[in-house]
Design a protein around this motif. Structure first.
Motif, PDB file in Angstrom:
ATOM      1  N   THR A 167       0.850  -1.192   0.000  1.00 62.59           N
ATOM      2  CA  THR A 167       0.000   0.000   0.000  1.00 62.59           C
ATOM      3  C   THR A 167       0.880   1.234   0.000  1.00 62.59           C
ATOM      4  O   THR A 167       1.539   1.540   0.996  1.00 62.59           O
ATOM      5  CB  THR A 167      -0.929   0.018   1.229  1.00 62.59           C
TER       6      THR A 167
ATOM      7  N   ASN B  99      -2.184   5.961   1.809  1.00 60.58           N
ATOM      8  CA  ASN B  99      -3.465   5.776   2.491  1.00 60.58           C
ATOM      9  C   ASN B  99      -3.976   7.156   2.889  1.00 60.58           C
ATOM     10  O   ASN B  99      -3.396   7.828   3.743  1.00 60.58           O
ATOM     11  CB  ASN B  99      -3.283   4.894   3.728  1.00 60.58           C
TER      12      ASN B  99
ATOM     13  N   ASN C  35       0.748   2.886   4.811  1.00 61.88           N
ATOM     14  CA  ASN C  35       1.196   4.012   3.986  1.00 61.88           C
ATOM     15  C   ASN C  35       2.716   3.939   3.845  1.00 61.88           C
ATOM     16  O   ASN C  35       3.455   4.411   4.699  1.00 61.88           O
ATOM     17  CB  ASN C  35       0.775   5.332   4.639  1.00 61.88           C
TER      18      ASN C  35
END
Length: 244
Positions: A63, A66, A184
């Motif tokens: 990821t 975020n 993140n």
């Protein structure tokens, strides 16, 4: 083969990406004057190789950004931010401190490559091996992160590298905790780059680091920092569970 589908094997192979790629790139680099360029090339190649292997082999979801609960993410990252600012701030007083674009690019590439491998890929693999034990996954990935710094023995003295290994493991614990809680990767890439680049803005500091010898005082400080990182990570993760 079943062996290569094993998550522990994947962890070992992911760790080997850095030394293998950097050794190969190092063999291609013969001119000392272009060493920094080859360093940037090496980290870029590491990222590309890791990215392609993740797509086909490791298959870990990474990821990058975020946008949810940004204040909560900032609060999670706050201890690491404070530590990075504290470690970097003395560099502002160095007489030959000078912001260099080349250094910024190199450090961003280092942060990108190392965080993608050791947080983006490695944390997920350790979560599988340790059945979603988040604290264990952070510790495991950070040990692997610290261990790759032994490759610096080819150009730096054992005294500096020994402290670097412990320090890298400690900072990896903080960054791993941030990534698990915030999802993140960009946050840890930027923090990683900021931590690396400030000492490199001073030629005097870089030269001093290359002549660093073993010091028990330095070892004690890095061990204390490791303990602090462990405590921060444990507090932040003790009631945290991975959502199914």
């Amino acid at each position: 083969m079943k062996l290569f589908r094993n998550d522990i094997t994947k962890i070992i192979l992911a760790t080997l990406i850095f030394p293998v790629v950097l050794i190969i790139v190092g063999l291609m680099s013969k001119k000392q004057s272009t060493a920094s360029i080859w360093q940037a090339v090496g980290d870029l190649v590491v990222f590309v190789v890791a990215y392609l292997l993740n797509k086909k082999y490791f298959q870990q979801k990474v990821t990058w950004v975020n946008k949810n609960n940004l204040m909560s993410q900032l609060f999670t990252a706050l201890p690491a931010i404070i530590i990075v600012v504290f470690l970097d701030s003395p560099m502002l007083m160095v007489s030959d401190f000078q912001v260099k674009f080349k250094v910024i690019v190199i450090c961003l590439l280092v942060g990108l490559a190392e965080e993608y491998v050791f947080r983006g890929i490695m944390v997920g693999l350790f979560l599988k091996v340790l059945h979603n034990n988040v604290f264990g996954a952070v510790i495991g990935s950070s040990i692997m992160f610290g261990s790759i710094h032994f490759i610096n023995l080819k150009s730096l003295p054992i005294g500096y590298v020994s402290g670097q290994v412990i320090f890298a493991a400690a900072i990896g614990i903080l960054f791993g905790t941030i990534y698990i809680k915030t999802h993140n990767l960009t946050i840890v890439i930027l923090l990683h780059a900021l931590r690396d680049m400030f000492p490199m803005f001073s030629s005097k500091t870089v030269l001093q680091m290359s002549h660093t010898t073993f010091s028990m005082a330095t070892l004690y400080v890095t061990v204390v920092f490791l303990i602090i990182a462990l405590v921060i990570s444990y507090i932040q993760l003790k009631n945290f569970e991975i959502k199914k």
